[in-house]
Design a protein around this motif. Structure first.
Motif, PDB file in Angstrom:
ATOM      1  N   LYS A 179       0.841  -1.187   0.000  1.00  0.00           N
ATOM      2  CA  LYS A 179       0.000   0.000   0.000  1.00  0.00           C
ATOM      3  C   LYS A 179       0.881   1.243   0.000  1.00  0.00           C
ATOM      4  O   LYS A 179       1.920   1.261   0.636  1.00  0.00           O
ATOM      5  CB  LYS A 179      -0.825   0.018   1.283  1.00  0.00           C
ATOM      6  CG  LYS A 179      -2.283  -0.072   1.085  1.00  0.00           C
ATOM      7  CD  LYS A 179      -2.967   0.099   2.420  1.00  0.00           C
ATOM      8  CE  LYS A 179      -3.894  -1.055   2.623  1.00  0.00           C
ATOM      9  NZ  LYS A 179      -4.699  -0.923   3.808  1.00  0.00           N
ATOM     10  N   SER A 180       0.431   2.259  -0.677  1.00  0.00           N
ATOM     11  CA  SER A 180       1.183   3.513  -0.647  1.00  0.00           C
ATOM     12  C   SER A 180       0.821   4.273   0.624  1.00  0.00           C
ATOM     13  O   SER A 180      -0.213   4.029   1.243  1.00  0.00           O
ATOM     14  CB  SER A 180       0.853   4.367  -1.871  1.00  0.00           C
ATOM     15  OG  SER A 180      -0.425   4.947  -1.734  1.00  0.00           O
ATOM     16  N   VAL A 181       1.683   5.199   0.990  1.00  0.00           N
ATOM     17  CA  VAL A 181       1.413   6.035   2.159  1.00  0.00           C
ATOM     18  C   VAL A 181       0.135   6.855   1.931  1.00  0.00           C
ATOM     19  O   VAL A 181      -0.614   7.135   2.855  1.00  0.00           O
ATOM     20  CB  VAL A 181       2.635   6.934   2.499  1.00  0.00           C
ATOM     21  CG1 VAL A 181       2.870   7.981   1.433  1.00  0.00           C
ATOM     22  CG2 VAL A 181       2.473   7.571   3.861  1.00  0.00           C
ATOM     23  N   LEU A 182      -0.145   7.195   0.675  1.00  0.00           N
ATOM     24  CA  LEU A 182      -1.368   7.935   0.355  1.00  0.00           C
ATOM     25  C   LEU A 182      -2.606   7.101   0.694  1.00  0.00           C
ATOM     26  O   LEU A 182      -3.572   7.603   1.281  1.00  0.00           O
ATOM     27  CB  LEU A 182      -1.384   8.327  -1.125  1.00  0.00           C
ATOM     28  CG  LEU A 182      -0.232   9.212  -1.596  1.00  0.00           C
ATOM     29  CD1 LEU A 182      -0.216   9.307  -3.106  1.00  0.00           C
ATOM     30  CD2 LEU A 182      -0.316  10.576  -0.966  1.00  0.00           C
ATOM     31  N   GLU A 183      -2.583   5.817   0.328  1.00  0.00           N
ATOM     32  CA  GLU A 183      -3.708   4.922   0.635  1.00  0.00           C
ATOM     33  C   GLU A 183      -3.839   4.706   2.136  1.00  0.00           C
ATOM     34  O   GLU A 183      -4.944   4.687   2.682  1.00  0.00           O
ATOM     35  CB  GLU A 183      -3.515   3.566  -0.046  1.00  0.00           C
ATOM     36  CG  GLU A 183      -3.600   3.614  -1.553  1.00  0.00           C
ATOM     37  CD  GLU A 183      -3.186   2.297  -2.188  1.00  0.00           C
ATOM     38  OE1 GLU A 183      -3.932   1.831  -3.074  1.00  0.00           O
ATOM     39  OE2 GLU A 183      -2.143   1.740  -1.808  1.00  0.00           O
ATOM     40  N   GLU A 184      -2.714   4.534   2.806  1.00  0.00           N
ATOM     41  CA  GLU A 184      -2.711   4.294   4.250  1.00  0.00           C
ATOM     42  C   GLU A 184      -3.386   5.451   4.987  1.00  0.00           C
ATOM     43  O   GLU A 184      -4.219   5.246   5.855  1.00  0.00           O
ATOM     44  CB  GLU A 184      -1.270   4.175   4.700  1.00  0.00           C
ATOM     45  CG  GLU A 184      -0.752   3.081   5.516  1.00  0.00           C
ATOM     46  CD  GLU A 184      -1.548   1.866   5.847  1.00  0.00           C
ATOM     47  OE1 GLU A 184      -2.110   1.849   6.942  1.00  0.00           O
ATOM     48  OE2 GLU A 184      -1.549   0.927   5.067  1.00  0.00           O
ATOM     49  N   ILE A 185      -3.021   6.667   4.639  1.00  0.00           N
ATOM     50  CA  ILE A 185      -3.598   7.839   5.308  1.00  0.00           C
ATOM     51  C   ILE A 185      -5.056   8.023   4.913  1.00  0.00           C
ATOM     52  O   ILE A 185      -5.898   8.340   5.754  1.00  0.00           O
ATOM     53  CB  ILE A 185      -2.756   9.096   5.017  1.00  0.00           C
ATOM     54  CG1 ILE A 185      -1.432   8.962   5.774  1.00  0.00           C
ATOM     55  CG2 ILE A 185      -3.488  10.370   5.407  1.00  0.00           C
ATOM     56  CD1 ILE A 185      -0.446  10.038   5.538  1.00  0.00           C
ATOM     57  N   ALA A 186      -5.386   7.791   3.655  1.00  0.00           N
ATOM     58  CA  ALA A 186      -6.777   7.933   3.208  1.00  0.00           C
ATOM     59  C   ALA A 186      -7.700   6.959   3.941  1.00  0.00           C
ATOM     60  O   ALA A 186      -8.847   7.294   4.254  1.00  0.00           O
ATOM     61  CB  ALA A 186      -6.868   7.723   1.697  1.00  0.00           C
ATOM     62  N   MET A 243       1.012  15.119  -3.436  1.00  0.00           N
ATOM     63  CA  MET A 243       1.609  15.690  -2.219  1.00  0.00           C
ATOM     64  C   MET A 243       0.591  16.541  -1.488  1.00  0.00           C
ATOM     65  O   MET A 243       0.478  16.478  -0.257  1.00  0.00           O
ATOM     66  CB  MET A 243       2.860  16.506  -2.588  1.00  0.00           C
ATOM     67  CG  MET A 243       3.649  16.952  -1.389  1.00  0.00           C
ATOM     68  SD  MET A 243       4.407  15.544  -0.560  1.00  0.00           S
ATOM     69  CE  MET A 243       4.568  16.200   1.089  1.00  0.00           C
ATOM     70  N   ASP A 244      -0.172  17.329  -2.231  1.00  0.00           N
ATOM     71  CA  ASP A 244      -1.232  18.134  -1.606  1.00  0.00           C
ATOM     72  C   ASP A 244      -2.261  17.235  -0.929  1.00  0.00           C
ATOM     73  O   ASP A 244      -2.718  17.523   0.181  1.00  0.00           O
ATOM     74  CB  ASP A 244      -1.921  19.030  -2.641  1.00  0.00           C
ATOM     75  CG  ASP A 244      -1.049  20.200  -3.072  1.00  0.00           C
ATOM     76  OD1 ASP A 244      -0.021  20.451  -2.408  1.00  0.00           O
ATOM     77  OD2 ASP A 244      -1.398  20.851  -4.074  1.00  0.00           O
ATOM     78  N   GLY A 245      -2.621  16.117  -1.580  1.00  0.00           N
ATOM     79  CA  GLY A 245      -3.559  15.167  -0.978  1.00  0.00           C
ATOM     80  C   GLY A 245      -3.003  14.556   0.294  1.00  0.00           C
ATOM     81  O   GLY A 245      -3.714  14.380   1.286  1.00  0.00           O
ATOM     82  N   LEU A 246      -1.711  14.212   0.277  1.00  0.00           N
ATOM     83  CA  LEU A 246      -1.062  13.650   1.453  1.00  0.00           C
ATOM     84  C   LEU A 246      -1.067  14.656   2.602  1.00  0.00           C
ATOM     85  O   LEU A 246      -1.453  14.334   3.735  1.00  0.00           O
ATOM     86  CB  LEU A 246       0.370  13.240   1.118  1.00  0.00           C
ATOM     87  CG  LEU A 246       1.243  12.774   2.278  1.00  0.00           C
ATOM     88  CD1 LEU A 246       0.684  11.509   2.905  1.00  0.00           C
ATOM     89  CD2 LEU A 246       2.664  12.557   1.808  1.00  0.00           C
ATOM     90  N   LEU A 247      -0.664  15.892   2.315  1.00  0.00           N
ATOM     91  CA  LEU A 247      -0.634  16.916   3.363  1.00  0.00           C
ATOM     92  C   LEU A 247      -2.028  17.198   3.903  1.00  0.00           C
ATOM     93  O   LEU A 247      -2.226  17.301   5.122  1.00  0.00           O
ATOM     94  CB  LEU A 247      -0.002  18.205   2.831  1.00  0.00           C
ATOM     95  CG  LEU A 247       1.492  18.130   2.538  1.00  0.00           C
ATOM     96  CD1 LEU A 247       1.963  19.399   1.857  1.00  0.00           C
ATOM     97  CD2 LEU A 247       2.290  17.871   3.797  1.00  0.00           C
ATOM     98  N   ASN A 248      -3.012  17.304   3.018  1.00  0.00           N
ATOM     99  CA  ASN A 248      -4.392  17.536   3.468  1.00  0.00           C
ATOM    100  C   ASN A 248      -4.887  16.382   4.335  1.00  0.00           C
ATOM    101  O   ASN A 248      -5.551  16.597   5.353  1.00  0.00           O
ATOM    102  CB  ASN A 248      -5.326  17.759   2.279  1.00  0.00           C
ATOM    103  CG  ASN A 248      -5.210  19.145   1.715  1.00  0.00           C
ATOM    104  OD1 ASN A 248      -5.117  20.117   2.452  1.00  0.00           O
ATOM    105  ND2 ASN A 248      -5.190  19.257   0.399  1.00  0.00           N
ATOM    106  N   GLY A 249      -4.553  15.140   3.958  1.00  0.00           N
ATOM    107  CA  GLY A 249      -4.955  13.978   4.747  1.00  0.00           C
ATOM    108  C   GLY A 249      -4.338  13.992   6.122  1.00  0.00           C
ATOM    109  O   GLY A 249      -5.008  13.731   7.130  1.00  0.00           O
ATOM    110  N   VAL A 250      -3.052  14.302   6.202  1.00  0.00           N
ATOM    111  CA  VAL A 250      -2.371  14.373   7.497  1.00  0.00           C
ATOM    112  C   VAL A 250      -2.973  15.486   8.347  1.00  0.00           C
ATOM    113  O   VAL A 250      -3.250  15.303   9.538  1.00  0.00           O
ATOM    114  CB  VAL A 250      -0.847  14.570   7.313  1.00  0.00           C
ATOM    115  CG1 VAL A 250      -0.174  14.893   8.643  1.00  0.00           C
ATOM    116  CG2 VAL A 250      -0.214  13.338   6.690  1.00  0.00           C
TER     117      VAL A 250
END
Length: 133
Positions: free
Chosen positions: A40-47, A71-78
């Motif tokens: 899984k990608s870190v993006l999927e993990e956070i989502a 990157m914007d999606g990752l930051l927004n998720g965090v």
């Protein structure tokens, strides 16, 4: 690996992680059955996470390997799922992950932090950004 691949050499011997140094290879061999890989990608993990359990995050090199939109999606998720207040330290070589965020008055940026941290980081070729939420 990426430094050798992209630059043809290691920029610094300090860039070799301890676990890849010859002195630690026997330990790796002894503990190889404890290593688990996730596809899984870190993006999927956070989502998929209902809430993140931390206030401080250190993201290294991620912005150099994913698109600005990801990157914007990752930051927004965090930001959405973290405990507040939260602090993100972002290390990068090429692409500042917060370049488009600087116009936001919603967050706090510490521009002096980057210059101070460069002197204590063991990888002197990185640049830094810090975001307080």
């Amino acid at each position: 690996y990426f430094q050798i691949y992209f630059f043809g050499e290691l920029l610094s011997d300090a860039a070799i992680p301890d676990y890849l140094k010859p002195a630690n290879m026997e330990l790796i061999r002894l503990r190889k059955n404890n290593i688990e890989f996730c596809l899984k990608s870190v993006l999927e993990e956070i989502a998929e996470a209902p809430q993140l359990l931390y206030r401080n995050y250190s993201l290294s090199n991620i912005s150099d390997w994913i698109s600005t939109e990801e990157m914007d999606g990752l930051l927004n998720g965090v930001i959405e799922k973290s405990l507040v207040p939260a602090r993100l330290l972002l290390r990068y070589i090429h692409k500042n992950p917060l370049a488009g965020w600087r116009s936001s008055s919603e967050f706090s940026f510490d521009d002096g932090f980057e210059h101070l941290t460069r002197f204590v980081d063991r990888f002197p070729f990185y640049s830094f950004s810090k975001l307080d939420v």
